[in-house]
Design an enzyme around this catalytic site. Structure first.
Site, mmCIF file in Angstrom:
data_model
loop_
_atom_site.group_PDB
_atom_site.id
_atom_site.type_symbol
_atom_site.label_atom_id
_atom_site.label_comp_id
_atom_site.label_asym_id
_atom_site.label_seq_id
_atom_site.Cartn_x
_atom_site.Cartn_y
_atom_site.Cartn_z
ATOM 1 N N PRO A 111 82.349 57.683 -1.449
ATOM 2 C CA PRO A 111 82.663 56.506 -2.262
ATOM 3 C C PRO A 111 83.171 55.339 -1.414
ATOM 4 O O PRO A 111 83.814 55.549 -0.388
ATOM 5 C CB PRO A 111 83.752 56.994 -3.212
ATOM 6 C CG PRO A 111 84.167 58.323 -2.734
ATOM 7 C CD PRO A 111 83.124 58.854 -1.845
ATOM 8 N N THR A 120 76.608 50.576 -3.749
ATOM 9 C CA THR A 120 76.346 49.589 -4.784
ATOM 10 C C THR A 120 76.027 48.242 -4.150
ATOM 11 O O THR A 120 75.114 47.536 -4.567
ATOM 12 C CB THR A 120 77.572 49.443 -5.693
ATOM 13 O OG1 THR A 120 78.052 50.740 -5.998
ATOM 14 C CG2 THR A 120 77.233 48.716 -6.955
ATOM 15 N N HIS A 134 110.473 65.849 12.701
ATOM 16 C CA HIS A 134 109.216 66.443 12.246
ATOM 17 C C HIS A 134 108.029 65.632 12.779
ATOM 18 O O HIS A 134 107.121 66.184 13.403
ATOM 19 C CB HIS A 134 109.217 66.484 10.711
ATOM 20 C CG HIS A 134 107.991 67.089 10.109
ATOM 21 N ND1 HIS A 134 107.990 68.297 9.471
ATOM 22 C CD2 HIS A 134 106.718 66.631 10.045
ATOM 23 C CE1 HIS A 134 106.770 68.567 9.039
ATOM 24 N NE2 HIS A 134 105.978 67.555 9.375
ATOM 25 N N GLU A 135 108.051 64.329 12.543
ATOM 26 C CA GLU A 135 106.928 63.492 12.988
ATOM 27 C C GLU A 135 106.843 63.444 14.505
ATOM 28 O O GLU A 135 105.746 63.458 15.072
ATOM 29 C CB GLU A 135 107.038 62.074 12.411
ATOM 30 C CG GLU A 135 107.004 61.991 10.886
ATOM 31 C CD GLU A 135 105.772 62.641 10.273
ATOM 32 O OE1 GLU A 135 104.738 62.758 10.959
ATOM 33 O OE2 GLU A 135 105.848 63.058 9.106
HETATM 34 P P1 ADP Z 1 80.070 52.609 -3.380
HETATM 35 O O1 ADP Z 1 79.074 52.147 -4.360
HETATM 36 O O2 ADP Z 1 79.454 53.235 -2.158
HETATM 37 O O3 ADP Z 1 81.155 53.469 -3.931
HETATM 38 P P2 ADP Z 1 80.650 49.826 -3.199
HETATM 39 O O4 ADP Z 1 79.314 49.357 -2.830
HETATM 40 O O5 ADP Z 1 81.055 49.650 -4.613
HETATM 41 O O6 ADP Z 1 80.830 51.351 -2.798
HETATM 42 O O7 ADP Z 1 81.698 49.165 -2.237
HETATM 43 C C1 ADP Z 1 82.900 48.666 -2.694
HETATM 44 C C2 ADP Z 1 83.309 47.441 -1.907
HETATM 45 O O8 ADP Z 1 83.612 47.770 -0.571
HETATM 46 C C3 ADP Z 1 82.225 46.418 -1.826
HETATM 47 O O9 ADP Z 1 82.258 45.570 -2.907
HETATM 48 C C4 ADP Z 1 82.577 45.665 -0.547
HETATM 49 O O10 ADP Z 1 83.545 44.692 -0.789
HETATM 50 C C5 ADP Z 1 83.194 46.741 0.297
HETATM 51 N N1 ADP Z 1 82.230 47.295 1.256
HETATM 52 C C6 ADP Z 1 81.832 48.579 1.317
HETATM 53 N N2 ADP Z 1 80.960 48.761 2.336
HETATM 54 C C7 ADP Z 1 80.784 47.573 2.910
HETATM 55 C C8 ADP Z 1 79.979 47.119 3.993
HETATM 56 N N3 ADP Z 1 79.197 47.933 4.706
HETATM 57 N N4 ADP Z 1 80.040 45.810 4.312
HETATM 58 C C9 ADP Z 1 80.830 44.974 3.628
HETATM 59 N N5 ADP Z 1 81.594 45.327 2.591
HETATM 60 C C10 ADP Z 1 81.596 46.613 2.232
HETATM 61 ZN ZN ZN Z 2 103.985 67.315 9.169
#
Ligand code: ADP
Ligand code: ZN
Length: 672
Positions: free
Chosen positions: A238, A243, A459-460
């Site tokens: 994700p 998209t 710890h860290e």
């Molecule tokens: P997915 O559909 O893979 O979950 P999205 O396409 O919705 O992710 O990406 C969410 C946002 O993250 C986009 O609107 C953009 O702002 C940013 N983003 C993600 N990948 C890129 C990329 N390769 N270049 C520029 N912006 C990106």
């Molecule tokens: Zn730890």
């Protein structure tokens, strides 16, 4: 990101809901007619009154309505002035004229009435006797009420449905339930995203540019007998820009773009999903050439008969089937190309991947360091930057970030700088933004006792020192003991090597490093705390996978119990009780070995541990360079990815396989 979200709203007024207006009009008619039919109701009288009227010779006309078995009586105009009638007539609602009829009377049967009437009028001279006119009235009102009732029923049902499906939007009404919920971006409603806006993802862009070519110039490809692909599947975690890429295709090709999510097909009613699929394709064909983008296709494309109780998910299967049928059904030259995105290609039905459907798979990975730098550049464009902002450093400090998170960092940084009344966004704002994206909001109010703070610092520091002196552990990016969010009291962030294969030693080093926190607590305080929960969880998982999945244990041998086809509801262990016991023993052995090793290592480097912990207590955040300053360079000659990247300038262009989650430690109170 915000810009994207707004785009996802369906354009207004795509498909006005005619049906709703028709229903409303019908209801208005029903109400109106029923009002008027109520006022047209005439007072009913008994025979005695009728006899009276006849004897007074007040009646002008008698109409016998055969099929209703009643008569309607119209009085003479002069008789209406008589007070015995006037009262009755005044009580009647508005709208009735003197024309009548004024009264009605039920009669037992027609023959009996004639007899009765003759009886009443026997003293009246023939020429003064009012003749009975006979009429047969078709029963409009009865029919009318039946129809009205039916419509009211439908109307009530419709209201109910509307509520159940959440109302609002063209998809919310019962009549639109089989309509696809796709948002359409076309000429009036253009996608303005181009490939310029998509950073990195070069291979994916290359593949997808071909699709744009198909749409712009289909003849070029079909002339030589080639077939245009019907669909492409974008696969990746994700937020990696799937998209975005699909939108860029639409923007570049200049064709309409239908966007919807797999879950939009899913509804509580049987058959709705399939109907929506059909409607979507019908709309798409009307708009061809165009692109249909189905986000999260795994919501419907899950392989059939897997992970489900028998019969439980027929609806989803029907939806998937109709999608397959529709994809087979349209000709390759129809100019409709289906793009779909998923982050779980493993669960997809193999039928979807057959040639002639999604015959192209385009994999989109989390960006590597060079890719991240590109993405930073894209998202930094609209931001006013101070001179000290270095995109290379930003890219190096955000391992494992997807595009969406980088966009988020840029936005957060701008907000933080604005809150501090700065004129430009400085590097410090970016550091804080990165921290916030990793760990959530800084908890200034979270009260930690000094004693707890000391434990967290050691710890860290334990993680940091252990990692520093373990050859195969990932290089550290930074350690922080600023309490954040609900989950972390502190964290150490590492830069993962870009690699796909791990050897036993590397896994062992990784485990030892993860043990660093708990070991340090034991060495320094002689007591252990609950702060190592997530560390232990990781270690246990790693140890079990070494033994049961990767075949990395002598006693168990080169055996993997991993089943990639396994259904989610499989409770059977593929091994005997005896093996299970041996697995547990071997896992314990591995974990114990790792822990002992870490302890020895930290005892050996106790003074380094103290130095770093003290510095941490003072500064709260330490970077790699601080560690070098405090305890010298790492005693290994490996280049870190960052050094490699800055020296060879983007030579390291392989995707990072391992997500670089910071080793966050759970707070003591999160565990009982
Ligand atoms: P997915 O559909 O893979 O979950 P999205 O396409 O919705 O992710 O990406 C969410 C946002 O993250 C986009 O609107 C953009 O702002 C940013 N983003 C993600 N990948 C890129 C990329 N390769 N270049 C520029 N912006 C990106
Ligand atoms: Zn730890």
């Amino acid at each position: 990101m915000d810009r994207e979200r707004k785009d996802k709203n369906p354009p207004k007024g795509v498909r006005p809901n005619y049906q709703m207006w028709i229903i409303l009009a019908l209801v208005a008619v029903i109400l109106g007619v029923s009002y008027f039919s109520r006022i047209s109701e005439v007072p009913e009288i008994q025979v005695s009154r009728f006899t009276d009227m006849v004897e007074r010779k007040d009646i002008k006309k008698i109409v016998l309505i055969k099929n209703e078995e009643q008569i309607e009586i119209t009085l003479k105009a002069e008789a209406l002035q008589n007070s015995i009638y006037k009262n009755d007539l005044e009580k009647r609602p508005l709208g009735l004229t003197d024309a009548g009829p004024h009264y009605r009377m039920k009669i037992g049967s027609i023959d009996k009435f004639y007899e009765q009437y003759d009886q009443i009028t026997k003293n009246i001279p023939r020429e003064q006797k009012v003749d009975i006119q006979v009429d047969n009235r078709s029963d409009y009102t009865g029919l009318f009420w039946n129809v009205a009732f039916l419509f009211l029923l439908v109307f009530g049902f419709w209201i109910l449905m509307r509520r159940m499906t959440g109302g609002g939007g063209p998809g919310g009404q019962i009549f639109n339930i089989g309509k696809s919920k796709a948002a359409l971006f076309d000429a009036e409603n253009k996608v303005k995203i181009t490939f310029e806006d998509v950073a990195g993802l070069d291979e994916a862009k290359e593949e997808i540019k071909e699709i744009v070519e198909f749409l712009k110039n289909p003849g070029k490809f079909t002339k030589l007998g080639g077939k245009i692909p019907k669909g492409a599947l974008l696969v990746g975690p994700p937020g990696t820009g799937k998209t975005l890429l699909a939108k860029a295709v639409a923007g570049e090709a200049g064709v309409p773009f239908f966007s919807l999510s797999g879950s939009d097909f899913v509804e509580m009613f049987v058959g709705v999903g399939a109907a929506r699929v059909r409607d979507l394709f019908k709309q798409a064909k009307e708009k061809a050439p165009c692109i249909v983008f189905i986000d999260e296709i795994d919501a419907i494309g899950r392989s059939r008969g897997r992970g489900s109780m028998p019969g439980a998910n027929d609806e989803r299967e029907n939806t998937l089937n109709s999608l397959l049928v529709e994809m087979d059904g349209f000709a390759t030259d129809s100019g409709v190309i289906i793009l779909a995105a998923t982050n779980r290609p493993d669960v997809l039905d193999s039928a979807l991947m057959r040639p002639g459907r999604f015959d192209r798979q385009i994999s989109i990975d989390k960006p590597d360091i060079a890719g991240r730098e590109h993405i930073f550049r894209v998202h930094l464009k609209p931001i006013k930057l101070a001179k000290d902002v270095d995109t290379k450093k930003l890219a190096a400090q955000t391992p494992g970030f997807a595009g969406a998170e980088i966009a988020n960092v840029c936005n957060e940084a701008a907000l933080i700088a604005a809150r501090r009344d700065k004129k430009e966004v400085e590097m410090q704002d970016f550091h804080d933004a990165i921290d916030r994206v990793i760990g959530g909001l800084e908890k200034k109010t979270k009260i930690i006792s000094p004693e707890e703070k000391r434990i967290v610092a050691y710890h860290e520091a334990g993680h940091a020192v252990a990692g520093w002196f373990l050859e195969h552990a990932d290089p550290l990016v930074k350690v922080s003991i600023v309490p954040r969010g609900v989950a972390a009291l502190g964290y150490a962030q590492y830069l993962p090597k870009e690699q796909f294969l791990y050897q036993t030693e590397q896994l062992m080093d990784e485990m030892s490093m993860t043990f660093g926190g708990r070991a340090a607590e034991e060495i320094v305080f002689g007591k252990i705390s609950t702060g190592a929960l997530s560390d232990l969880e990781r270690i246990t998982k790693m140890a079990y996978s070494m033994v049961t999945i990767y075949g990395m244990n002598d006693k168990i041998g080169n055996i993997s119990f991993f089943d990639s086809k396994q259904s989610e509801y499989n409770f059977n262990k593929p091994y005997s009780e005896a093996t299970a016991e041996r697995i547990d023993q071997e896992v314990k052995k591995i974990v114990d070995t790792a822990y002992d090793r870490t302890k020895q290592l930290l005892i050996l480097h106790r003074e380094h541990l103290e130095i770093i912990a003290k510095e941490l207590l003072e500064k709260e955040i330490l970077f790699q360079s601080d560690l070098e300053r405090l305890i010298g360079k790492r005693p290994f000659s490996h280049q870190t990815t960052y050094e490699k990247f800055t020296s060879a300038n983007g030579a390291a262009a392989k995707p990072e396989e391992k997500p670089a989650e910071p080793v966050a430690d759970s707070p003591a109170e999160s565990k009982a």
